[in-house]
Design a protein around this motif. Structure first.
Motif, PDB file in Angstrom:
ATOM      1  N   MET A 133     -21.110  16.686  54.004  1.00 53.13           N
ATOM      2  CA  MET A 133     -20.356  17.459  52.889  1.00 53.13           C
ATOM      3  C   MET A 133     -19.528  16.250  52.042  1.00 53.13           C
ATOM      4  SD  MET A 133     -18.369  20.461  54.782  1.00 53.13           S
ATOM      5  CE  MET A 133     -19.360  21.683  56.024  1.00 53.13           C
ATOM      6  N   VAL A 134     -19.078  15.232  52.909  1.00 53.41           N
ATOM      7  CA  VAL A 134     -18.368  14.090  52.228  1.00 53.41           C
ATOM      8  C   VAL A 134     -19.284  13.199  51.140  1.00 53.41           C
ATOM      9  CG1 VAL A 134     -17.128  11.939  52.700  1.00 53.41           C
ATOM     10  CG2 VAL A 134     -16.511  14.206  53.757  1.00 53.41           C
ATOM     11  N   ALA A 135     -20.471  13.228  51.746  1.00 53.26           N
ATOM     12  CA  ALA A 135     -21.677  12.400  51.043  1.00 53.26           C
ATOM     13  C   ALA A 135     -21.876  12.931  49.786  1.00 53.26           C
ATOM     14  CB  ALA A 135     -22.898  12.242  51.945  1.00 53.26           C
ATOM     15  N   MET A 136     -21.732  14.456  49.623  1.00 58.52           N
ATOM     16  CA  MET A 136     -22.192  15.030  48.294  1.00 58.52           C
ATOM     17  C   MET A 136     -20.987  14.556  47.317  1.00 58.52           C
ATOM     18  SD  MET A 136     -22.748  19.055  49.991  1.00 58.52           S
ATOM     19  CE  MET A 136     -22.617  19.712  48.497  1.00 58.52           C
ATOM     20  N   ILE A 137     -19.754  14.514  47.992  1.00 57.79           N
ATOM     21  CA  ILE A 137     -18.794  14.075  46.862  1.00 57.79           C
ATOM     22  C   ILE A 137     -18.834  12.583  46.461  1.00 57.79           C
ATOM     23  CG2 ILE A 137     -16.285  13.839  46.538  1.00 57.79           C
ATOM     24  CD1 ILE A 137     -15.930  16.340  48.432  1.00 57.79           C
ATOM     25  N   ARG A 138     -19.147  12.040  47.726  1.00 57.32           N
ATOM     26  CA  ARG A 138     -19.124  10.152  47.199  1.00 57.32           C
ATOM     27  C   ARG A 138     -20.338   9.970  46.489  1.00 57.32           C
ATOM     28  NH1 ARG A 138     -19.640   6.987  52.441  1.00 57.32           N
ATOM     29  NH2 ARG A 138     -18.693   5.148  51.110  1.00 57.32           N
ATOM     30  N   SER A 139     -21.464  10.811  46.535  1.00 57.16           N
ATOM     31  CA  SER A 139     -22.539  10.712  45.549  1.00 57.16           C
ATOM     32  C   SER A 139     -22.239  10.763  44.178  1.00 57.16           C
ATOM     33  CB  SER A 139     -23.889  11.530  46.117  1.00 57.16           C
ATOM     34  OG  SER A 139     -24.971  11.213  45.136  1.00 57.16           O
ATOM     35  N   ASN A 140     -21.310  11.821  43.976  1.00 56.81           N
ATOM     36  CA  ASN A 140     -20.999  11.842  42.439  1.00 56.81           C
ATOM     37  C   ASN A 140     -19.797  10.668  42.134  1.00 56.81           C
ATOM     38  OD1 ASN A 140     -20.773  13.673  40.034  1.00 56.81           O
ATOM     39  ND2 ASN A 140     -18.601  13.666  40.779  1.00 56.81           N
ATOM     40  N   CYS A 141     -19.184  10.303  42.931  1.00 51.26           N
ATOM     41  CA  CYS A 141     -18.193   9.140  42.813  1.00 51.26           C
ATOM     42  C   CYS A 141     -18.954   7.848  42.533  1.00 51.26           C
ATOM     43  CB  CYS A 141     -17.340   9.036  44.203  1.00 51.26           C
ATOM     44  SG  CYS A 141     -16.192   7.694  43.980  1.00 51.26           S
ATOM     45  N   HIS A 143     -21.822   7.637  41.147  1.00 50.72           N
ATOM     46  CA  HIS A 143     -22.650   7.871  40.111  1.00 50.72           C
ATOM     47  C   HIS A 143     -21.512   7.678  38.924  1.00 50.72           C
ATOM     48  CE1 HIS A 143     -25.410   9.254  36.947  1.00 50.72           C
ATOM     49  NE2 HIS A 143     -24.244  10.115  36.591  1.00 50.72           N
ATOM     50  N   LYS A 144     -20.214   8.033  39.028  1.00 51.05           N
ATOM     51  CA  LYS A 144     -19.220   7.770  37.994  1.00 51.05           C
ATOM     52  C   LYS A 144     -18.640   6.388  37.910  1.00 51.05           C
ATOM     53  CE  LYS A 144     -17.799  12.487  37.474  1.00 51.05           C
ATOM     54  NZ  LYS A 144     -16.553  13.340  37.880  1.00 51.05           N
ATOM     55  N   HIS A 145     -18.549   5.783  39.060  1.00 49.78           N
ATOM     56  CA  HIS A 145     -17.603   4.643  39.258  1.00 49.78           C
ATOM     57  C   HIS A 145     -18.497   3.386  39.631  1.00 49.78           C
ATOM     58  CE1 HIS A 145     -14.152   6.860  38.726  1.00 49.78           C
ATOM     59  NE2 HIS A 145     -14.383   7.749  39.554  1.00 49.78           N
ATOM     60  N   GLY A 146     -19.857   3.412  39.945  1.00 53.40           N
ATOM     61  CA  GLY A 146     -20.540   2.381  40.174  1.00 53.40           C
ATOM     62  C   GLY A 146     -20.864   2.398  41.774  1.00 53.40           C
ATOM     63  N   HIS A 147     -21.851   1.636  42.328  1.00 58.62           N
ATOM     64  CA  HIS A 147     -22.203   1.605  43.592  1.00 58.62           C
ATOM     65  C   HIS A 147     -21.437   0.871  44.308  1.00 58.62           C
ATOM     66  CE1 HIS A 147     -26.396   2.815  42.130  1.00 58.62           C
ATOM     67  NE2 HIS A 147     -25.558   3.718  42.165  1.00 58.62           N
ATOM     68  N   GLU A 148     -20.557  -0.035  43.932  1.00 58.02           N
ATOM     69  CA  GLU A 148     -19.423  -0.977  44.606  1.00 58.02           C
ATOM     70  C   GLU A 148     -18.243  -0.222  44.870  1.00 58.02           C
ATOM     71  OE1 GLU A 148     -20.688  -3.981  45.770  1.00 58.02           O
ATOM     72  OE2 GLU A 148     -22.533  -3.357  44.652  1.00 58.02           O
ATOM     73  N   ALA A 149     -18.074   1.002  44.257  1.00 59.46           N
ATOM     74  CA  ALA A 149     -16.908   1.666  44.660  1.00 59.46           C
ATOM     75  C   ALA A 149     -16.938   2.033  45.963  1.00 59.46           C
ATOM     76  CB  ALA A 149     -16.562   2.812  43.742  1.00 59.46           C
ATOM     77  N   GLY A 150     -15.497   2.158  46.463  1.00 63.38           N
ATOM     78  CA  GLY A 150     -15.456   2.595  47.986  1.00 63.38           C
ATOM     79  C   GLY A 150     -15.752   4.026  48.266  1.00 63.38           C
ATOM     80  N   CYS A 151     -15.031   4.867  47.466  1.00 59.41           N
ATOM     81  CA  CYS A 151     -15.298   6.410  47.380  1.00 59.41           C
ATOM     82  C   CYS A 151     -14.932   6.830  48.688  1.00 59.41           C
ATOM     83  CB  CYS A 151     -16.401   6.724  46.973  1.00 59.41           C
ATOM     84  SG  CYS A 151     -16.708   6.453  45.230  1.00 59.41           S
ATOM     85  N   HIS A 152     -14.076   6.293  49.609  1.00 60.55           N
ATOM     86  CA  HIS A 152     -13.938   6.802  51.029  1.00 60.55           C
ATOM     87  C   HIS A 152     -12.977   7.843  50.893  1.00 60.55           C
ATOM     88  CE1 HIS A 152     -15.996   3.345  52.679  1.00 60.55           C
ATOM     89  NE2 HIS A 152     -15.120   2.339  51.984  1.00 60.55           N
ATOM     90  N   MET A 153     -13.038   9.006  52.044  1.00 62.31           N
ATOM     91  CA  MET A 153     -12.208   9.593  52.280  1.00 62.31           C
ATOM     92  C   MET A 153     -12.396  10.474  53.490  1.00 62.31           C
ATOM     93  SD  MET A 153     -14.593  12.773  49.873  1.00 62.31           S
ATOM     94  CE  MET A 153     -14.812  11.447  48.615  1.00 62.31           C
ATOM     95  N   THR A 303     -26.951  10.150  54.091  1.00 62.21           N
ATOM     96  CA  THR A 303     -25.498   9.863  54.132  1.00 62.21           C
ATOM     97  C   THR A 303     -24.988   8.659  54.187  1.00 62.21           C
ATOM     98  OG1 THR A 303     -25.416   9.991  56.831  1.00 62.21           O
ATOM     99  CG2 THR A 303     -25.169  12.390  55.485  1.00 62.21           C
ATOM    100  N   GLY A 304     -25.719   7.629  54.572  1.00 55.91           N
ATOM    101  CA  GLY A 304     -25.528   6.323  54.729  1.00 55.91           C
ATOM    102  C   GLY A 304     -25.872   5.396  53.315  1.00 55.91           C
ATOM    103  N   PHE A 305     -26.453   6.130  52.140  1.00 53.35           N
ATOM    104  CA  PHE A 305     -26.594   5.855  50.980  1.00 53.35           C
ATOM    105  C   PHE A 305     -27.471   4.857  51.004  1.00 53.35           C
ATOM    106  CE2 PHE A 305     -22.900   8.371  50.284  1.00 53.35           C
ATOM    107  CZ  PHE A 305     -23.099   9.095  49.326  1.00 53.35           C
ATOM    108  N   GLY A 306     -28.693   4.932  51.404  1.00 58.57           N
ATOM    109  CA  GLY A 306     -29.730   4.238  51.404  1.00 58.57           C
ATOM    110  C   GLY A 306     -30.334   4.355  49.766  1.00 58.57           C
TER     111      GLY A 306
END
Length: 466
Positions: A133-141, A143-153, A303-306
């Motif tokens: 579930m969190v990976a769905m939100i992080r994927s969008n994050c 996309h918006k802020h770049g792959h180096e963004a933490g996007c942790h929650m 979920t590990g963002f390969g």
């Protein structure tokens, strides 16, 4: 209250609704049993097989996948033959089968192993679903802020949300009413596995196959000590072996198959179909995942963002994982639910709180079922939030229950049922298989304990973050 139709079932239902032993008539087929098996076998762990093959390499990885596929199929058909006792009576649960064929202390050991596996799986599914579930939100994050963004929650709100869904769905009375959910869950497992395969193939095409891989897996070097290589190898064997564990619910699945045909023959067909389909997906995901990422394969490449792009497809794949785990949670919970409820009805047969079914707004409600199952879901949800490293513990539970449930009990019951002489050829090679699987389980348990010790160093209660 005028809008609520509340009535107590009279119990004078047509005898056509019951089997000859007085229990609710079974309606399952080879197709529904196959769906239950696929739902139980193909979990989100399929996406970690690329990491497992990265530890073992191109030779040992695929061989291990095929070996455990064969072992699981073989012992499952032995267990299917033990569903009915020698006198022809049905055994409704795994524990009943062990009681019928072996008896004694082994019945209690079976109950402990099965309960540990089922409860551990429930908690593991809660954690894994929240990560998706969190990976769905992080994927969008990303996309918006770049792959180096933490996007942790925090995962906790999503663990609670998954638990809330399960409280409602857990009111499905039994396996007989669960077929539609298993079909949906099986379809979802194919969906996210196929998406993972498609993304892996696209990555292979994009890199031209120039990925660092090896016949023996990740080599020992500056980034991999010999000890780390050993522990990772044990963990990889454990991941592959326990990806096939469904024996703890096999008897309960077989008990859904309708009368009129030999249940063991139908179950053997369903087992062959379910495990064959699962193995094809496992092999494709593991091999192509390793080909795509090589020695850098993540623990879970969705979920590990390969993969980061296309972000909407990664999000959809994780949504499919969540839907699948909703069904898988139920497949593994139903034996626990059924055991407690059947025991309670036998203990207090006159208690209306336990035995009566009420009709509310067209839904059948039993108060014991409502209270007990809700408490169970709350319990597993709380533990999932309490221990952010609980997957390591579930891996340990899987390690110590794989051998007894998938290998030891099916082999020993078959030997007892067929009265196979000690030290005969058949007895010897079955016991050799038994011993080999025991050693692998012990090694996998050692790897899981090593992971637990590392996780405990960073332990923070109720602090699960993706």
């Amino acid at each position: 209250m005028g809008q609520i139709s509340l009535s107590i079932d009279s119990g004078n239902e047509s005898s056509s609704k019951f089997d000859d032993d007085g229990r609710v008539k079974r309606t399952g087929t080879a197709l529904t049993a196959s769906a239950h098996i696929i739902t139980a076998v193909i979990g989100s762990g399929v996406l970690s097989l690329a990491w497992a093959i990265a530890q073992l390499g191109w030779i040992a990885g695929p061989i291990a996948l095929m070996a455990f596929s064969f072992i699981t199929w073989f012992t499952s058909i032995l267990l299917a033959d033990c569903y009915r006792s020698n006198d022809g009576s049905r055994n409704y649960t795994y524990k009943d089968v062990v009681r019928s064929h072996l008896g004694g202390l082994k019945v209690q050991l079976c109950g402990i192993a099965q309960s540990s596996n089922l409860v551990g799986s429930s908690i593991g599914y809660s954690i894994t679903a929240s990560i998706s579930m969190v990976a769905m939100i992080r994927s969008n994050c990303f996309h918006k802020h770049g792959h180096e963004a933490g996007c942790h929650m925090s995962n906790n709100p999503y663990i609670i949300g998954f638990g809330a869904m399960q409280i409602i769905i857990s009111q499905i009375p039994n396996f007989h009413k669960l077929s539609w959910l298993s079909f949906v869950a099986a379809a979802m497992s194919f969906a996210y596995s196929s998406i993972g395969l498609g993304l892996a193939i696209a990555k292979i095409a994009g890199t031209g196959g120039k990925i660092e891989s090896s016949l023996t897996g990740i080599p020992i070097g500056p980034n991999m000590s010999s000890m780390d290589k050993m522990w990772n190898t044990y963990n990889a064997l454990g991941n592959i072996a326990f990806a096939y564990v469904f024996s703890s619910v096999l008897v309960e699945i077989q008990d859904t198959i309708k009368s009129g045909v030999p249940e063991n023959k139908v179950m053997k067909k369903a087992t062959l179909a379910g495990i064959s389909i699962s193995t094809v997906f496992y092999m494709l995901c593991g091999v192509l995942g390793y080909a795509a990422f090589g020695n850098d394969a993540p623990g879970n490449f969705l979920t590990g963002f390969g993969f980061y792009e296309p972000f909407w497809l990664v999000s959809f794949a994780n949504l499919c994982i969540v839907i699948h785990l909703v069904g898988a949670y139920q497949v593994f919970c139903q034996p626990i639910f059924g055991f407690v409820e059947d025991w309670s009805k036998g203990k207090w047969p006159e208690n209306k709180f336990i035995t009566e079914e009420y009709s509310i707004w067209g839904f059948k409600v039993n108060f014991l079922r409502l209270v007990w199952r809700t408490c169970y879901v709350i319990f597993t949800t709380a533990l999932a939030m309490l221990f952010p490293f609980f997957n390591d513990f579930v891996g340990f539970l899987g390690a110590i229950t794989f051998w007894p449930l998938t290998v030891y009990f099916p082999i020993e019951m078959y030997i007892a049922r067929r009265k196979i002489p000690r030290f005969s050829f058949t007895w010897i090679w079955m016991e050799i298989l038994n011993g080999i699987c025991l050693v692998i389980s012990l090694l996998a348990a050692a790897g899981s304990i090593h992971g637990l010790v590392k996780s405990l160093r960073l332990f923070k209660p109720f602090h699960s973050v993706s």
